[in-house]
Design an enzyme around this catalytic site. Structure first.
Site, PDB file in Angstrom:
ATOM      1  N   TYR A 128       4.578   3.158   1.269  1.00  0.00           N
ATOM      2  CA  TYR A 128       6.005   3.500   1.312  1.00  0.00           C
ATOM      3  C   TYR A 128       6.250   4.818   2.042  1.00  0.00           C
ATOM      4  O   TYR A 128       7.368   5.115   2.438  1.00  0.00           O
ATOM      5  CB  TYR A 128       6.600   3.576  -0.109  1.00  0.00           C
ATOM      6  CG  TYR A 128       6.794   2.214  -0.759  1.00  0.00           C
ATOM      7  CD1 TYR A 128       6.167   1.087  -0.260  1.00  0.00           C
ATOM      8  CD2 TYR A 128       7.604   2.063  -1.876  1.00  0.00           C
ATOM      9  CE1 TYR A 128       6.328  -0.157  -0.856  1.00  0.00           C
ATOM     10  CE2 TYR A 128       7.774   0.819  -2.471  1.00  0.00           C
ATOM     11  CZ  TYR A 128       7.131  -0.278  -1.953  1.00  0.00           C
ATOM     12  OH  TYR A 128       7.300  -1.508  -2.550  1.00  0.00           O
TER      13      TYR A 128
ATOM     14  N   ASP B 211       5.402  -1.299  -7.626  1.00  0.00           N
ATOM     15  CA  ASP B 211       6.806  -1.705  -7.465  1.00  0.00           C
ATOM     16  C   ASP B 211       6.950  -3.185  -7.832  1.00  0.00           C
ATOM     17  O   ASP B 211       7.829  -3.578  -8.602  1.00  0.00           O
ATOM     18  CB  ASP B 211       7.215  -1.461  -6.004  1.00  0.00           C
ATOM     19  CG  ASP B 211       8.690  -1.699  -5.756  1.00  0.00           C
ATOM     20  OD1 ASP B 211       9.471  -1.692  -6.719  1.00  0.00           O
ATOM     21  OD2 ASP B 211       9.052  -1.897  -4.574  1.00  0.00           O
TER      22      ASP B 211
ATOM     23  N   LYS C   8      -6.694  -4.075  -4.067  1.00  0.00           N
ATOM     24  CA  LYS C   8      -6.985  -5.240  -3.224  1.00  0.00           C
ATOM     25  C   LYS C   8      -8.204  -4.853  -2.396  1.00  0.00           C
ATOM     26  O   LYS C   8      -8.171  -4.838  -1.155  1.00  0.00           O
ATOM     27  CB  LYS C   8      -5.746  -5.560  -2.361  1.00  0.00           C
ATOM     28  CG  LYS C   8      -5.851  -6.839  -1.560  1.00  0.00           C
ATOM     29  CD  LYS C   8      -5.773  -8.114  -2.400  1.00  0.00           C
ATOM     30  CE  LYS C   8      -6.068  -9.323  -1.543  1.00  0.00           C
ATOM     31  NZ  LYS C   8      -6.208 -10.570  -2.318  1.00  0.00           N
TER      32      LYS C   8
ATOM     33  N   ASP D 188       8.348  -5.077 -11.723  1.00  0.00           N
ATOM     34  CA  ASP D 188       9.486  -5.996 -11.862  1.00  0.00           C
ATOM     35  C   ASP D 188       9.068  -7.240 -12.645  1.00  0.00           C
ATOM     36  O   ASP D 188       9.806  -7.735 -13.503  1.00  0.00           O
ATOM     37  CB  ASP D 188      10.026  -6.434 -10.491  1.00  0.00           C
ATOM     38  CG  ASP D 188      11.166  -5.549 -10.000  1.00  0.00           C
ATOM     39  OD1 ASP D 188      11.215  -4.370 -10.405  1.00  0.00           O
ATOM     40  OD2 ASP D 188      12.002  -6.040  -9.215  1.00  0.00           O
TER      41      ASP D 188
ATOM     42  N   ASP E 269      -3.486  -9.809  -6.730  1.00  0.00           N
ATOM     43  CA  ASP E 269      -2.998 -11.196  -6.847  1.00  0.00           C
ATOM     44  C   ASP E 269      -3.351 -11.773  -8.215  1.00  0.00           C
ATOM     45  O   ASP E 269      -2.524 -12.404  -8.886  1.00  0.00           O
ATOM     46  CB  ASP E 269      -3.529 -12.075  -5.698  1.00  0.00           C
ATOM     47  CG  ASP E 269      -5.011 -11.891  -5.405  1.00  0.00           C
ATOM     48  OD1 ASP E 269      -5.649 -10.998  -6.000  1.00  0.00           O
ATOM     49  OD2 ASP E 269      -5.540 -12.658  -4.575  1.00  0.00           O
TER      50      ASP E 269
END
Ligand code: IPM
Ligand code: MG
Length: 359
Positions: free
Chosen positions: A141, A248, A192, A252, A224
């Site tokens: 980001y 992020d 990852k 959610d 994942d």
């Protein structure tokens, strides 16, 4: 000593939920004689309208002066047309970065009263108490270089940079491990590392940090798989620590396990424990101005602020208990409403919490 709290209501439902949270904050301030001084400021779309930029210098100066910041929500379609670098979300990213609020705590706690509101079966989520620790000022980001460029063949290409320095990984690791010590002493680091070098280093540094916390168990999971496990068996996790983008996304998903993103608070802390507190949800333009927004995430953010920055666990407990009480009374905003409960609006929910903390 007076403690300064900067209130940034933001956009759309931001001011509506903030009004309720401020009511509750003033009430506990009186009840526990906390000496809190409130100041208001502009961030996001509201700041663009008033000053032309999403994070005005004045807001940044106020924020640096404050002990804690309480934020509503920023952004929305009204500012879709403004240039990319002036978008409301840029104001949010900039204030996080300017104040070095690297440690984002996003708890996903299921109130037993809301087990039916979860998208998962009640037995999978009953008793869920998970803490996502998201790195907030680094990663993709913020990584440079970034942009959209035109290649020699005339085709456009978008690019971003995913990078983490050792020290950035180490400080978020220490935060996660020290928080785990106050909980079930388990940290699961999400990466990852089968594909991304930046997260190979992430995993190595987490291992190093873990050596300082022999009483805390460290495990690793690919992002994942983490997404899958979260919706399959969420109660296996205690603390999850991860980078900015994965955090992020996963936060959610975790939020929805609890019934509604309208219930979840968050804290963003710097190295000294100063922080910004905000609900996990956005500015919900579709329901703005209708008195339908759930103010509980913002009210619970006030509780986190009292606990983590203002050092008043008693006042924080009082607010959290009050929220549980109003749920016991059967009060529900539309996002958590189900048959047999009483549908209320934003202000009525806020008033009920206010009454419960004032008792
Ligand atoms: C969040 C939000 C922000 C983020 C947006 C609004 C920039 O989604 O706080 O999770 O991506 O960090
Ligand atoms: Mg988000």
């Amino acid at each position: 000593m007076a403690r300064k709290v900067l209130v940034l209501p933001g956009d759309y439902i931001g001011p509506e939920i903030m009004e309720e949270a401020v009511k509750v904050l003033r009430a506990v301030d009186r009840r526990f004689a906390l000496g809190i001084e409130l100041e208001h400021g502009l961030l996001g779309g509201a700041a663009i309208d008033a000053c032309g930029v999403p994070l005005p210098d004045e807001t940044l100066a106020q924020a640096r002066e404050a002990d804690a910041i309480l934020l509503g929500a920023v952004g929305g379609p009204k500012w879709d047309g403004v240039e990319r670098h002036l978008r409301p979300e840029r104001g949010l990213l900039a204030i996080r970065s300017e104040l070095q609020l690297f440690g984002n705590l996003r708890p996903a706690i299921l109130y037993p009263q809301l087990a039916d509101a979860s998208s998962l079966k009640p037995e999978l989520v009953a008793g869920l108490d998970l803490l996502i620790v998201r790195e907030l000022t680094g990663g993709i980001y913020f990584g440079e270089p970034r942009g959209i460029r035109t290649l020699e063949n005339g085709e456009r290409e978008g690019y971003n940079t995913y990078k983490y320095s050792e020290s950035e990984i180490r400080r978020i690791g220490h935060l996660a491990f020290s928080l785990a010590r106050k909980r079930d002493r388990r940290v699961c680091s999400v990466d990852k590392s089968n594909v991304l070098e930046a997260t190979v280093l992430w995993r190595e540094v987490m291992e190093e940090v873990a050596r300082d916390y022999p009483d805390v168990e460290l495990s690793h999971i690919y992002v994942d798989n983490a997404a899958m496990q979260l919706v399959m068996r969420p109660k296996q996790f205690d603390v999850m620590v991860t980078g900015n983008m994965f955090g992020d996304i996963l936060s959610d998903a975790a939020a929805m396990l609890t019934g509604s993103i309208g219930m979840l608070p968050s804290a963003s802390l710097d190295k000294d424990g100063r922080g910004m507190y905000e609900p996990c949800h956005g500015s919900a333009p579709d329901i703005a101005g209708q008195g339908k927004a759930n103010p509980l995430a913002t009210i619970l953010s006030v509780a986190m602020m009292l606990r983590y920055t203002l050092g008043s666990a008693e006042a924080a407990d009082t607010i959290e208990q009050a929220v549980s009480d109003v749920l016991d009374q059967g009060l529900r905003t539309p996002d958590i409403h189900s048959e047999g409960t009483r549908l209320v609006g934003t202000a009525e929910m806020g008033d009920a919490v206010l009454a419960a903390v004032s008792e």
